[in-house]
Design an enzyme around this catalytic site. Structure first.
Site, mmCIF file in Angstrom:
data_model
loop_
_atom_site.group_PDB
_atom_site.id
_atom_site.type_symbol
_atom_site.label_atom_id
_atom_site.label_comp_id
_atom_site.label_asym_id
_atom_site.label_seq_id
_atom_site.Cartn_x
_atom_site.Cartn_y
_atom_site.Cartn_z
ATOM 1 N N GLY A 100 50.552 43.562 -36.757
ATOM 2 C CA GLY A 100 50.894 42.392 -35.368
ATOM 3 C C GLY A 100 49.410 42.259 -35.015
ATOM 4 N N GLU A 101 49.792 41.083 -33.452
ATOM 5 C CA GLU A 101 48.519 40.829 -32.907
ATOM 6 C C GLU A 101 47.776 39.525 -34.282
ATOM 7 O OE1 GLU A 101 45.616 43.264 -33.050
ATOM 8 O OE2 GLU A 101 45.893 45.136 -31.732
ATOM 9 N N GLY A 102 48.610 39.144 -34.493
ATOM 10 C CA GLY A 102 47.659 37.842 -35.472
ATOM 11 C C GLY A 102 46.946 38.724 -36.590
#
Lengths: 318, 318
Positions: free
Chosen positions: A287-289
């Site tokens: 995640g987190e981009g």
């Protein structure tokens, strides 16, 4: 609303056919350049400004024991983002993206969706607006990411509510569920789907399951669509959030790429029902981009080729 | 010969477990960092100098009508590389690699392998040495590529001679074969395999089928293995060339990554028999080192995360 510029895309396609390589031999890099040309409305698309938006939220469904980490980790990771210590910081630097981290009322988690609505309408509207307001109209491309302990359970519920299927179709290990936590995730999603089975619009699905970061992701997707700014979604959670918009508008994600296929098992299924193709598959599940940022590297490389290569005529070949 | 440093790799693996992310959640990026740590012999591997080597050669087997382009295109593309107009120029700039283009006697093609040996021993030795000499001992990583009209036919023959199978298993469209050219490729490879069926060492296989750029690729792979410099192979042609070395030494390519899975159909099969996993799959089929250069972007991103992220202790999380 700005639409895909077919004539710019056609001009870019023609240019690709004239560059010094066998036609089609750059594969996905050619497709990406043409996609960017259409959305930017120019034969030679550019990325002077890449904006990375990471939304963070907390979730009442963590009361169901769906995550091995305490909810405090969401705020700690936001601090880590701000201090430059997380994966997304390194990947944004590598990919030349300006990172904004937007926590959404972390000390006021959404309600437990197994017990009732996750969000009041006012909270939902605020979160969507936060996402819209975060978009820089001057950005040439946007990448999205998220952080929120418990949000792979929310994502599984959103995917099931949007695209059908059972909890078992969409629930995965997330950040690292053991058998007990995995069973809790399944139970929570099934309970939520039963409770909210009437949810039939994007707003009611988001309000039912949350969370704020998912609503903000939808806001950013809506706003970038209005502005015609191409956007890269990240993995399972980001894709499930944006996917909700397809309930209202089958073309809502036409300007979106999916950056990577996550190792979270539901993502492959989600990508298929969204009729997308991930840019890379690197068994990432953070995640987190992070996957979107890696995809931005590829997108930049595609534009370097598109804009920088000589044509056969220029090189005197053929 | 420098060997893989297990203790540096173990230290890198320990570091990955302490970085602010769920263990394993960076997937392939973690594996790449640990691979680099082992070959560079340091917990925190670096890429200050990335060297890109592109070898070019011409092939007598083009007399069999195996390519839609005239052999002159090899020299024209070498000029294009030198003028900065090719895909590999743009991709090396994007990935921060220093490009060297090394043409190997383009006006003296190897002999037609359907009629006899492609290369005399002296020519083979010279080409291998050219590849060895091209390696910069100061490089932190090397990416390899090639250019040579007709060389997908040579690659198919090398793959069949090295790993078994028929011409049909290894021949593909290359730069864009129509049905007639495709049939010519199959016929040429079958004829070559029949003529050179006794070739059982790396040297005899290379001498039988050529070409100079394949021999130079082998030289660069051998030299980088001696120096312990990690190396990224490109697609079908580059992999088939390096694969020949496995006949003599099953560990000859331990320091090599395969940058991408080419759209050339034989590459998937080749990657499988070489027991490798490509970094990216982007339907590219250009050669020149283009897929290896894209993989270098990913490799750099992996090291940025590995070296730049905070540990849980540093970030005060958990």
């Amino acid at each position: 609303m700005k639409i895909f510029d077919e004539s710019a895309a056609a001009a870019a396609r023609s240019r690709q056919a004239e560059l010094t390589k066998p036609p089609g031999s750059l594969g996905r890099l050619e497709e990406l350049a043409i996609f960017m040309a259409g959305w930017q409305g120019r034969e030679r698309p550019k990325i002077d400004r890449a904006q990375a938006l990471v939304f963070a939220g907390n979730h009442g469904v963590t009361a169901q024991g769906v995550n091995p980490f305490p909810v405090e980790v969401t705020a700690q990771m936001v601090a880590n983002f701000r201090n430059g210590g997380a994966a997304i910081n390194q990947l944004c630097r590598a990919a030349g993206a300006d990172l904004s981290v937007i926590p959404l009322e972390l000390d006021r988690p959404t309600a437990d969706f197994t017990q009732g609505m996750a969000m009041e309408v006012a909270d939902l509207v605020t979160a969507i607006q936060t996402g819209k307001d975060a978009v820089d109209p001057e950005a040439d491309v946007i990448i999205l990411g998220e952080m929120g302990i418990g949000n792979s359970t929310v994502a599984a519920a959103l995917a099931a509510a949007t695209f059908g299927g059972t909890a078992e179709d969409w629930v995965g290990p997330g950040t690292g569920a053991d058998d007990r936590i995995f069973a809790n995730k399944i139970r929570a999603v099934n309970a939520g789907l039963k409770r909210h089975k009437g949810a039939a619009t994007a707003a009611s699905i988001l309000g039912s399951f949350g969370g704020r970061e998912q609503a903000a992701i939808c806001g950013a997707v809506i706003r970038s669509r209005e502005l015609g700014i191409p956007l890269i979604l990240d993995g399972f959670i980001c894709s499930a959030a944006a996917g909700v918009l397809l309930v209202n508008d089958a073309n809502a994600l036409d300007h979106c790429l999916i950056g990577h296929e996550s190792a979270e098992p539901g993502h492959r299924r989600l990508i298929a029902v969204m009729k997308k193709s991930p840019v890379v598959t690197l068994d990432m599940r953070l995640g987190e981009g992070s996957g979107a940022a890696v995809a931005l590297l590829i997108l930049r490389a595609a534009l370097e080729c598109h804009n920088g290569m000589a044509t056969f005529a220029e090189a005197g070949i053929g």
